[in-house]
Write a protein that holds these residues in place. Structure first.
Motif, PDB file in Angstrom:
ATOM      1  N   ALA A 120      49.357  52.700  31.305  1.00 52.11           N
ATOM      2  CA  ALA A 120      48.684  52.206  30.103  1.00 52.11           C
ATOM      3  C   ALA A 120      48.270  53.391  29.235  1.00 52.11           C
ATOM      4  N   PHE A 121      49.187  53.824  28.375  1.00 54.28           N
ATOM      5  CA  PHE A 121      48.891  54.923  27.453  1.00 54.28           C
ATOM      6  C   PHE A 121      48.534  54.425  26.055  1.00 54.28           C
ATOM      7  N   THR A 122      48.902  53.233  25.730  1.00 58.12           N
ATOM      8  CA  THR A 122      48.654  52.657  24.408  1.00 58.12           C
ATOM      9  C   THR A 122      48.035  51.267  24.582  1.00 58.12           C
ATOM     10  N   PRO A 123      47.465  50.713  23.492  1.00 55.02           N
ATOM     11  CA  PRO A 123      46.937  49.341  23.592  1.00 55.02           C
ATOM     12  C   PRO A 123      47.995  48.318  23.995  1.00 55.02           C
ATOM     13  N   ARG A 124      49.216  48.523  23.538  1.00 57.68           N
ATOM     14  CA  ARG A 124      50.288  47.598  23.947  1.00 57.68           C
ATOM     15  C   ARG A 124      50.556  47.717  25.433  1.00 57.68           C
ATOM     16  N   ASP A 125      50.530  48.941  25.972  1.00 55.57           N
ATOM     17  CA  ASP A 125      50.729  49.116  27.415  1.00 55.57           C
ATOM     18  C   ASP A 125      49.615  48.443  28.203  1.00 55.57           C
ATOM     19  N   GLN A 126      48.378  48.555  27.723  1.00 51.04           N
ATOM     20  CA  GLN A 126      47.265  47.910  28.410  1.00 51.04           C
ATOM     21  C   GLN A 126      47.406  46.392  28.377  1.00 51.04           C
ATOM     22  N   LYS A 127      47.915  45.877  27.268  1.00 46.94           N
ATOM     23  CA  LYS A 127      48.156  44.438  27.163  1.00 46.94           C
ATOM     24  C   LYS A 127      49.225  44.004  28.160  1.00 46.94           C
ATOM     25  N   ALA A 128      50.253  44.837  28.338  1.00 52.68           N
ATOM     26  CA  ALA A 128      51.302  44.513  29.306  1.00 52.68           C
ATOM     27  C   ALA A 128      50.761  44.529  30.726  1.00 52.68           C
ATOM     28  N   VAL A 129      49.864  45.472  31.021  1.00 50.35           N
ATOM     29  CA  VAL A 129      49.260  45.535  32.356  1.00 50.35           C
ATOM     30  C   VAL A 129      48.454  44.275  32.629  1.00 50.35           C
ATOM     31  N   ASN A 130      47.643  43.865  31.684  1.00 51.11           N
ATOM     32  CA  ASN A 130      46.833  42.667  31.868  1.00 51.11           C
ATOM     33  C   ASN A 130      47.699  41.410  32.003  1.00 51.11           C
ATOM     34  N   ALA A 131      48.767  41.347  31.192  1.00 53.89           N
ATOM     35  CA  ALA A 131      49.647  40.174  31.258  1.00 53.89           C
ATOM     36  C   ALA A 131      50.347  40.097  32.603  1.00 53.89           C
TER      37      ALA A 131
END
Length: 237
Positions: A57-68
């Motif tokens: 999770a380096f970007t907000p999109r990556d963090q969203k992918a982790v949560n999803a």
């Protein structure tokens, strides 16, 4: 991601339908991507087996992918999925497969065995040995092409259309035009070839009307002469 990147909704719907039909035949479909957000939710919901490698999770999109990715797994009380996904090492993955009754198993942290393969096909003897040692020996030896729900509905629709076509009333045939039969009727039909009226009956032409008038006149004169002849013969007797 190249399959769904900027894809129109019609294409996504078609892929979802294909996945549904293939699964109804008992065939597994696998989508492989570096990011779970690359696959639409409608298609992702049709996939039962999940193998998730590490996500950073380096970007907000990556963090969203982790949560999803973490929320789509069946939770494990002994495992904090959101944290473990970012800590997975090389060869490790979070795995959740379908159980015997079709329910997803709880997610587990697993070490993936590296592939062992060779170039070229196996020999017939090796193939027989692998098949004999398989735990599902005898279960998938015969090809089974099960009838899907789509095929059943298609046959039902065709049968309904055929039944409706057979039950439809036959078109009414036009009644023959008045004016007698035989040679005289043929002559009248040839003279009276008028156009059809709104009710389906042919319109009476000028020639037909004239011919009918002549026939009535001739019939009346002949009938009168016959009656006079009969009466005269009786009176003379």
């Amino acid at each position: 991601h190249l399959l769904f990147d900027g894809a129109p909704k019609a294409l996504v719907d078609q892929v979802e339908q294909v996945v549904r039909l293939i699964r109804s035949k008992g065939v597994g479909v696998y989508f492989i991507s570096q990011n779970p957000l690359d696959i639409p939710d409608a298609v992702l919901g049709q996939l039962g087996n999940r193998i998730q490698h590490a996500l950073r999770a380096f970007t907000p999109r990556d963090q969203k992918a982790v949560n999803a990715a973490a929320e789509t797994f069946r939770s494990n009380p002994k495992l904090k999925v959101e944290k473990v996904i970012t800590e997975l090492g090389v060869g490790e993955a979070l795995v959740s497969l379908l159980e015997d009754k079709g329910t997803p198993a709880i997610v587990q942290r697993t070490l993936i065995r590296p592939p062992v393969s060779r170039l070229g096909p196996v020999t017939p003897q090796e193939r027989q040995a692998i098949m004999a040692a398989s735990p599902v020996r005898g279960r998938y030896d015969q090809v089974a092409d099960r009838e899907s729900a789509y095929e059943k509905l298609k046959v039902r629709a065709v049968q309904s259309a055929q039944a409706a076509a057979q039950a439809a009333p036959a078109p009414a045939e036009a009644a023959p035009a008045a004016g007698g039969g035989g040679l005289l009727g043929n002559i009248l039909g040839g003279l009276g070839g008028g156009a059809a009226t709104g009710r389906g009956r042919p319109r009476q032409g000028l020639g037909e009307a004239l011919a009918k008038s002549v026939v009535r006149s001739v019939g009346s004169q002949v009938g009168t002469q016959i009656v006079r002849g009969i009466l005269g013969a009786l009176l003379r007797r």
